[in-house]
Design an enzyme around this catalytic site. Sequence first.
Site: not given
Length: 673
Positions: A147-148, A301, A352
């Site tokens: 991820n990222e 995302e 979030h």
Amino acid sequence: MTDELGLCFGGDYNPEQWPREVWTEDVDLMVRAGVNFVTVGVWSWSTIEPVPGKREFGWLDEVLDLLHGSGIAVDLATPTASPPPWLGIRHPETLPVNRDGVRLAAGSRNHYSPASAVYREHALAITRDLAGRYATHPAVRMWHVGNEYGEVDYGDEAAREFRSWLRAKYGSIAALNEAWGTAVWSQGYASFDEIVPPRAAPYLINPAQKLDFKRYSSDQLLACYRDQRDAIRAAGATQPITTNFMGFFHHVDYWSWAGDVDVVADDQYPDPASPDAPSDTALVQDLMRSLGGGRPWLLMEQAISAVSWREHNVPKSPADARLNSFQAVARGAEGVCYFQWRQARSGPERFHSALLPHAGADTDVFRGAELLGADLKRMRQVVGGRVTARVGILFDWPSWWAGEEDAVPSARLRTLEQLRRWYRVLWRHGVAAEVVRSGSELSGYDVVLVPHSYVIEPDSADALSRATAAGTLVVVGPFSGVADASTNILQGRFPVLLRHLVGVSGEEWGGLPDQPTPLAMEADWDAAPSGGGTATVIGERLRTEGAEVLARFAGGPYAGHPAITRNTHGAGTAWYLGAVLSDDLLAAVLEEALREAGVTNALGASVLPGNPLPDGLEAVRRGPALFLINHGHESARIQLPVPMSDLLTNEEVDRIAALPPRTVQVLIEGRTT
Ligand code: GAL
């Protein structure tokens, strides 16, 4: 990638964070909202492997079957971005070390060193088992590695890896000493073994060492990605494999990664409080399309309302969230996904936003998601459509890294800021652009912009000259073409490799005084903007060598010297800007260049200097569709070239499109039905 799905719509789904009984409700609500694609497993390593070597796949079997049973495709993630605590406890060397020598702890996420052999073994082992089990599961339509990717490690293992990267690059320590200019400040190395990452030091660090460490760090992360990608393939998976990029993320050179992902995917979190967010985001989206060579990409995302990681988190209205998604589709996205499906009740991201908020489905946010899901289904004609551009804008990571080093004429000159300012002029006119990497062939473009490329290598200089000779119009910004690939200053009057092309040369760069420096437009510049303009940030002491002078410094340290020039080179033209120009003047110069080159906008009209699209209106053509997006707070009206109709409403729009604030139209010629 998504032929049968149409546009993908969904987001990150983390069922391991919820009791089993919630899953059925999740899937029912996903179906209700039109969700057809979810990313599963990103943070699930400790759930799958609670103790070393054990595997708990039962829950994942159930989740995948449940999703598949409801027709929801899965982007299955390798959970390797957040190792379980036991890994760091048993093998502290897997934890990253920052530049101050502090070893970071578990308890958050991303606590791994990309250089750690033990981390890589464990990540590979779980990836192999995951891929072995699910390679042929019918729910799995894509693989999401890690991820990222973005961790940077300065520890001892990183030092070893950095040294072998340097050995492979330079071959001998003498070659490294030469490239790094280590005679300065007594830095000469007798052997590669003496080299360390650019850790905290008493004063400025060798810029070439820092630049190579940036390159190494990006390559090291790529090696981690490749380990897992190859393991997934070796297990027999045939689905596309990717990972999620982060726009203009500083630590990773996505040009060097792009060839390793089957589909470019990106995470985008524009700040709704920033007035420039629409054009800055458009630039990121054009970058993503360009990284994939024009192929559709995936918005992996985004946030449907507020994020929780800014100091002050401004929410989006459902209308704004809708615009963000349509903007991505307009600029080539084949899907729009969110972080995340269900809002977290625990952990650092509980504030979030998510498609399904804490308050449940009876919310504006969820209703907004349902509407979006329905709207995206109307976009079938757009699937696979391409955006074509006649304008290229040059951007490279190593040049960005090197150009923002310490101890330069002005730290106020920021590569990305200049890129965004130049791009904004194109955006306001509805002119499509591609981001181009240096060294690429440029002669297919009508216009090539070089806002700030501190490093321009010979192949890139040749490509610029060749394209211009063949008819392209090039505009080069200040402090470009300054240094070689090791950030050593090219010797001679600058821009050394472009001097012949631009017909102007310089001998000194300097930070300009805080008070903007006035510029005087030359009387014979027909298209000179009536408002004149000023220069700030950085200026150059220039003299012409064949170019026509369009404006001169009328004050400050370079008074009387050329500031804007234009040179004919073969069939094309090269403009040179010897300073950072004020917004109006920059717009006037670029508009004039676009007009001269005959560039048209998304509506097929010529660029008219001083006459952009209505404020806040974005216009993009993708395949057969013209996307009009009104980001502004006023209604916008615009003349269409032909009668069109809106795929979203089926309404016909006869020549004048009228868009209330915060609305979008997706227009095709003729009737929709
Ligand atoms: C991304 C990350 C997601 C989530 C999101 C919040 O960086 O991939 O897992 O943390 O940010 O905005």
